[in-house]
Design a protein around this motif. Structure first.
Motif, PDB file in Angstrom:
ATOM      1  N   ARG A  65       1.162  -1.216  -0.294  1.00 57.73           N
ATOM      2  CA  ARG A  65      -0.074   0.187  -0.236  1.00 57.73           C
ATOM      3  C   ARG A  65       1.020   1.165   0.254  1.00 57.73           C
ATOM      4  O   ARG A  65       2.248   1.307   0.292  1.00 57.73           O
ATOM      5  CB  ARG A  65      -1.496  -0.523   1.472  1.00 57.73           C
ATOM      6  CG  ARG A  65      -1.548  -0.767   1.106  1.00 57.73           C
ATOM      7  CD  ARG A  65      -2.736  -0.816   2.421  1.00 57.73           C
ATOM      8  NE  ARG A  65      -3.671   0.771   2.687  1.00 57.73           N
ATOM      9  CZ  ARG A  65      -4.964   0.515   1.564  1.00 57.73           C
ATOM     10  NH1 ARG A  65      -4.828  -0.562   1.444  1.00 57.73           N
ATOM     11  NH2 ARG A  65      -5.391   1.950   1.750  1.00 57.73           N
ATOM     12  N   PRO A  66       0.212   2.382  -0.753  1.00 56.70           N
ATOM     13  CA  PRO A  66       1.169   4.256  -0.976  1.00 56.70           C
ATOM     14  C   PRO A  66       1.815   4.241   0.889  1.00 56.70           C
ATOM     15  O   PRO A  66       0.605   4.387   1.699  1.00 56.70           O
ATOM     16  CB  PRO A  66      -0.126   4.858  -1.841  1.00 56.70           C
ATOM     17  CG  PRO A  66      -0.909   3.366  -1.835  1.00 56.70           C
ATOM     18  CD  PRO A  66      -0.604   2.662  -1.397  1.00 56.70           C
ATOM     19  N   GLY A  67       2.675   4.597   0.976  1.00 59.48           N
ATOM     20  CA  GLY A  67       3.339   5.040   1.947  1.00 59.48           C
ATOM     21  C   GLY A  67       3.954   4.312   3.016  1.00 59.48           C
ATOM     22  O   GLY A  67       4.656   3.989   4.064  1.00 59.48           O
ATOM     23  N   HIS A  68       3.997   2.283   2.863  1.00 55.06           N
ATOM     24  CA  HIS A  68       4.650   1.633   3.903  1.00 55.06           C
ATOM     25  C   HIS A  68       5.797   1.732   3.656  1.00 55.06           C
ATOM     26  O   HIS A  68       6.475   1.369   4.127  1.00 55.06           O
ATOM     27  CB  HIS A  68       3.618   0.256   3.751  1.00 55.06           C
ATOM     28  CG  HIS A  68       4.143  -0.424   4.069  1.00 55.06           C
ATOM     29  ND1 HIS A  68       5.537  -1.744   3.993  1.00 55.06           N
ATOM     30  CD2 HIS A  68       3.943  -1.502   5.593  1.00 55.06           C
ATOM     31  CE1 HIS A  68       5.246  -2.351   5.380  1.00 55.06           C
ATOM     32  NE2 HIS A  68       4.051  -1.897   6.227  1.00 55.06           N
ATOM     33  N   ARG A  69       5.823   1.702   2.702  1.00 52.43           N
ATOM     34  CA  ARG A  69       7.792   1.868   1.956  1.00 52.43           C
ATOM     35  C   ARG A  69       8.201   2.903   2.753  1.00 52.43           C
ATOM     36  O   ARG A  69       9.739   2.718   3.647  1.00 52.43           O
ATOM     37  CB  ARG A  69       8.586   1.221   0.985  1.00 52.43           C
ATOM     38  CG  ARG A  69       9.341   0.909   0.667  1.00 52.43           C
ATOM     39  CD  ARG A  69       9.604   0.414  -1.138  1.00 52.43           C
ATOM     40  NE  ARG A  69       9.349  -0.368  -1.315  1.00 52.43           N
ATOM     41  CZ  ARG A  69       9.061  -1.152  -2.462  1.00 52.43           C
ATOM     42  NH1 ARG A  69      10.467  -0.778  -3.281  1.00 52.43           N
ATOM     43  NH2 ARG A  69       8.859  -2.279  -2.096  1.00 52.43           N
ATOM     44  N   ARG A  70       7.710   4.522   2.985  1.00 56.33           N
ATOM     45  CA  ARG A  70       8.199   4.887   3.348  1.00 56.33           C
ATOM     46  C   ARG A  70       8.455   5.119   4.728  1.00 56.33           C
ATOM     47  O   ARG A  70       9.416   5.489   5.063  1.00 56.33           O
ATOM     48  CB  ARG A  70       7.272   6.209   2.718  1.00 56.33           C
ATOM     49  CG  ARG A  70       7.760   6.740   1.287  1.00 56.33           C
ATOM     50  CD  ARG A  70       7.105   8.466   0.971  1.00 56.33           C
ATOM     51  NE  ARG A  70       7.727   9.234   1.671  1.00 56.33           N
ATOM     52  CZ  ARG A  70       6.854  10.339   2.004  1.00 56.33           C
ATOM     53  NH1 ARG A  70       5.038  10.012   1.726  1.00 56.33           N
ATOM     54  NH2 ARG A  70       6.957  11.364   3.213  1.00 56.33           N
ATOM     55  N   MET A  71       7.624   5.006   4.623  1.00 60.96           N
ATOM     56  CA  MET A  71       7.216   4.599   6.623  1.00 60.96           C
ATOM     57  C   MET A  71       8.301   4.041   7.591  1.00 60.96           C
ATOM     58  O   MET A  71       8.558   3.809   8.266  1.00 60.96           O
ATOM     59  CB  MET A  71       5.631   3.977   6.933  1.00 60.96           C
ATOM     60  CG  MET A  71       5.909   3.816   8.707  1.00 60.96           C
ATOM     61  SD  MET A  71       4.269   2.546   9.055  1.00 60.96           S
ATOM     62  CE  MET A  71       5.275   1.460   8.304  1.00 60.96           C
ATOM     63  N   SER A  72       8.108   1.925   6.592  1.00 57.92           N
ATOM     64  CA  SER A  72       9.554   1.056   6.685  1.00 57.92           C
ATOM     65  C   SER A  72      11.075   1.936   7.052  1.00 57.92           C
ATOM     66  O   SER A  72      11.692   1.966   7.823  1.00 57.92           O
ATOM     67  CB  SER A  72       9.840   0.323   5.802  1.00 57.92           C
ATOM     68  OG  SER A  72       7.879  -0.473   6.274  1.00 57.92           O
ATOM     69  N   PHE A  73      11.863   2.571   5.972  1.00 59.82           N
ATOM     70  CA  PHE A  73      12.293   2.841   6.007  1.00 59.82           C
ATOM     71  C   PHE A  73      12.568   4.339   7.115  1.00 59.82           C
ATOM     72  O   PHE A  73      13.963   4.042   7.577  1.00 59.82           O
ATOM     73  CB  PHE A  73      13.025   3.750   4.361  1.00 59.82           C
ATOM     74  CG  PHE A  73      12.910   2.552   3.312  1.00 59.82           C
ATOM     75  CD1 PHE A  73      14.320   2.066   3.721  1.00 59.82           C
ATOM     76  CD2 PHE A  73      12.369   2.387   2.330  1.00 59.82           C
ATOM     77  CE1 PHE A  73      14.286   0.898   2.685  1.00 59.82           C
ATOM     78  CE2 PHE A  73      12.792   1.901   1.593  1.00 59.82           C
ATOM     79  CZ  PHE A  73      13.728   0.951   1.511  1.00 59.82           C
ATOM     80  N   ALA A  74      11.826   5.032   7.423  1.00 59.84           N
ATOM     81  CA  ALA A  74      11.734   6.235   8.363  1.00 59.84           C
ATOM     82  C   ALA A  74      12.110   5.378   9.701  1.00 59.84           C
ATOM     83  O   ALA A  74      12.967   5.809  10.284  1.00 59.84           O
ATOM     84  CB  ALA A  74      10.620   6.986   8.247  1.00 59.84           C
ATOM     85  N   LEU A  99       9.234  10.071   7.339  1.00 61.64           N
ATOM     86  CA  LEU A  99       8.045   9.451   7.882  1.00 61.64           C
ATOM     87  C   LEU A  99       6.608  10.128   7.846  1.00 61.64           C
ATOM     88  O   LEU A  99       6.724  11.359   7.621  1.00 61.64           O
ATOM     89  CB  LEU A  99       7.936   9.449   9.083  1.00 61.64           C
ATOM     90  CG  LEU A  99       7.128   9.042  10.246  1.00 61.64           C
ATOM     91  CD1 LEU A  99       7.140   7.138  10.279  1.00 61.64           C
ATOM     92  CD2 LEU A  99       7.238   9.796  11.969  1.00 61.64           C
ATOM     93  N   PRO A 100       5.286   9.379   6.938  1.00 58.22           N
ATOM     94  CA  PRO A 100       4.369   9.480   6.796  1.00 58.22           C
ATOM     95  C   PRO A 100       3.143  10.682   7.573  1.00 58.22           C
ATOM     96  O   PRO A 100       3.687   9.915   9.083  1.00 58.22           O
ATOM     97  CB  PRO A 100       3.426   8.476   6.458  1.00 58.22           C
ATOM     98  CG  PRO A 100       4.435   7.282   5.702  1.00 58.22           C
ATOM     99  CD  PRO A 100       5.734   7.940   6.559  1.00 58.22           C
ATOM    100  N   ARG A 101       3.012  11.557   7.655  1.00 59.65           N
ATOM    101  CA  ARG A 101       2.051  12.197   8.866  1.00 59.65           C
ATOM    102  C   ARG A 101       0.718  11.033   9.504  1.00 59.65           C
ATOM    103  O   ARG A 101       0.454   9.849   8.588  1.00 59.65           O
ATOM    104  CB  ARG A 101       0.642  13.030   8.034  1.00 59.65           C
ATOM    105  CG  ARG A 101       2.312  14.517   8.085  1.00 59.65           C
ATOM    106  CD  ARG A 101       0.592  15.250   7.332  1.00 59.65           C
ATOM    107  NE  ARG A 101       2.020  16.764   7.467  1.00 59.65           N
ATOM    108  CZ  ARG A 101       2.484  18.020   8.496  1.00 59.65           C
ATOM    109  NH1 ARG A 101       2.679  17.353   9.178  1.00 59.65           N
ATOM    110  NH2 ARG A 101       3.205  18.170   8.085  1.00 59.65           N
ATOM    111  N   ALA A 102       0.763  10.823  10.235  1.00 63.33           N
ATOM    112  CA  ALA A 102      -0.091  10.313  11.088  1.00 63.33           C
ATOM    113  C   ALA A 102      -2.026   9.975  10.992  1.00 63.33           C
ATOM    114  O   ALA A 102      -2.198  11.286  10.594  1.00 63.33           O
ATOM    115  CB  ALA A 102      -0.466   9.778  12.099  1.00 63.33           C
TER     116      ALA A 102
END
Length: 422
Positions: free
Chosen positions: A23-32, A203-206
């Motif tokens: 899903r969009p954002g999951h990879r960014r969140m994981s790396f962050a 990190l994506p916004r909550a």
């Protein structure tokens, strides 16, 4: 016949907007969060591989130098609960960002500490600042990630911890050999600065966080509720005992390897921490392990692996010691990933406080392990440190066995009650 657009609108729609692989954002969140884990562990344990050099440079004993590690982890343990409460009010993302910013700033000052007292004081401030990160990260994941992907995602965050611990120790080991321990601490500060910037940018916004109010009485009630929960209490004990083993072993191992029969230079001692890569693999694989043998089965395997590593490390050959460290590291990180993810799943309310209590127990275990491990080494050599570790693993096994017995007893009572009704 209904129009095509109406027919299409009745197709099943995935209403769960939380993050999951693909899903969009999951990879960014994981790396962050991976970057945050790297920075946190690199800073928190930045002096651990340098303890022999700090002892020599400042003319202090192993037990005294160990407080540069125990002071940081102890301060983190004390501050993690109040800072987790602030994350309920101001948000997980805000708290994690502030924690990393302060910790990195202090990390850039640590190399200039004039004596051991100042070094311990700055390290304590650094540990207190880092207290806002782990519980907030666990709560962020519990809120923003789908339950079926939670263990794997937390495992990746824990893997970032292992990479941070490894890279920080390797960097400090070689930098200390080339330029001294102060330059080594400066290098860790710069590495963590880069990781903190990456974390903030990615990190994506909550999307699922609901701000709460700062109510001390409500906080106290939530804490009492969590502490009264038998399962959460067992998980806190398991985390503390696993970390006691890990803190003792990695605080003392540098002193053992610098002595006979090994006599390794500081750079090579730092490189020993490459075994942290095993922790990266074992923590990331914890979800699959739980799927095969269950949570208690995974904890039994983690404890058995750690025990085998402790016993193997008693040998006076470098190969056996290294293999022992590999097993200790694999067992610890697997056990930690299982216990910490179980806390997030068990707590239905006050997740930040539940995670904070786990982190507090976990880092109290680290602080106790570092100090007691150094004392045991001073009194009885490496054998004393291993005995301390074996006692802690026995505690993990005892708690897990008690949990298994309690679960089976509860199942039997349910079966008997069901039979009585019918």
């Amino acid at each position: 016949m209904p129009p095509a657009d109406i027919k299409a609108s009745t197709a099943p729609v995935d209403a769960d907007t939380r993050l999951a692989p693909g899903r969009p954002g999951h990879r960014r969140m994981s790396f962050a969060l991976f970057a945050a884990g790297v920075a946190a562990f690199a800073l928190l344990y930045s002096t651990q591989a340098l303890l022999p050099a700090i002892s020599a440079g400042l003319g202090v004993t192993a037990s005294a130098a160990s407080w540069t590690v125990s002071g940081a982890t102890g301060a983190l343990a004390v501050c993690v609960l109040p800072l987790s409460a602030l994350s309920e009010r101001f948000g997980r993302r805000t708290m994690m960002t502030a924690s990393l910013a302060v910790a990195v700033a202090v990390g850039l000052l640590v190399p200039f500490a004039p004596n051991l007292e100042w070094l311990i004081a700055l390290r304590a401030v650094q540990g207190a600042a880092l207290a806002g990160l782990p519980a907030s990260a666990m709560a962020y994941l519990a809120e923003e990630v789908r339950p079926q992907a939670l263990i794997a995602t937390i495992g990746l965050f824990v893997a970032g911890n292992s990479i941070g611990g490894m890279s920080g120790r390797i960097v400090t080991g070689w930098a200390a050999q080339l330029w001294g321990w102060r330059a080594a601490l400066a290098a860790v500060g710069l590495l963590s600065l880069v990781c903190a910037v990456v974390f903030r940018l990615l990190l994506p916004r909550a999307r699922h966080f609901t701000p709460g109010t700062l109510n001390p009485r409500a906080l106290a009630r939530t804490v009492r509720t969590h502490l009264a929960d038998p399962l959460l209490g067992r998980l806190y004990g398991i985390g503390a005992l696993f970390m006691t083993v890990f803190g003792a072993v990695y605080t003392v191992i540098g002193y053992r390897l610098v002595e006979e029969p090994f006599s390794l230079p500081q750079g090579l001692i730092g490189s020993i921490f490459l075994v942290y890569l095993v922790g990266t693999v074992s923590s990331a694989a914890a979800g699959r392990l739980v799927g095969r043998v269950g949570r208690r089965g995974a904890l039994y395997l983690a404890g058995a692996t750690t025990t085998a590593g402790l016993l193997l490390s008693l040998a006076d050959t470098l190969g056996a010691v290294l293999l022992g460290l590999v097993l200790i590291t694999a067992g610890f990180f697997a056990g930690h990933a299982v216990a910490s993810s179980s806390v997030s799943r068990t707590a239905k309310t006050g997740r930040a406080q539940a995670s904070a209590l786990y982190q507090s127990a976990y880092y109290l275990g680290s602080s106790a392990g570092g100090t007691l491990g150094a004392m045991a080494f001073h009194a009885a050599g490496w054998t004393g440190t291993v005995l301390l570790g074996l006692l802690a693993v026995a505690g993990v096994a005892g708690i897990t066995l008690y949990g298994t017995h309690s679960a089976r007893t509860a199942e039997r009572r349910l079966l008997l009650a069901s039979a009585a009704r019918h």
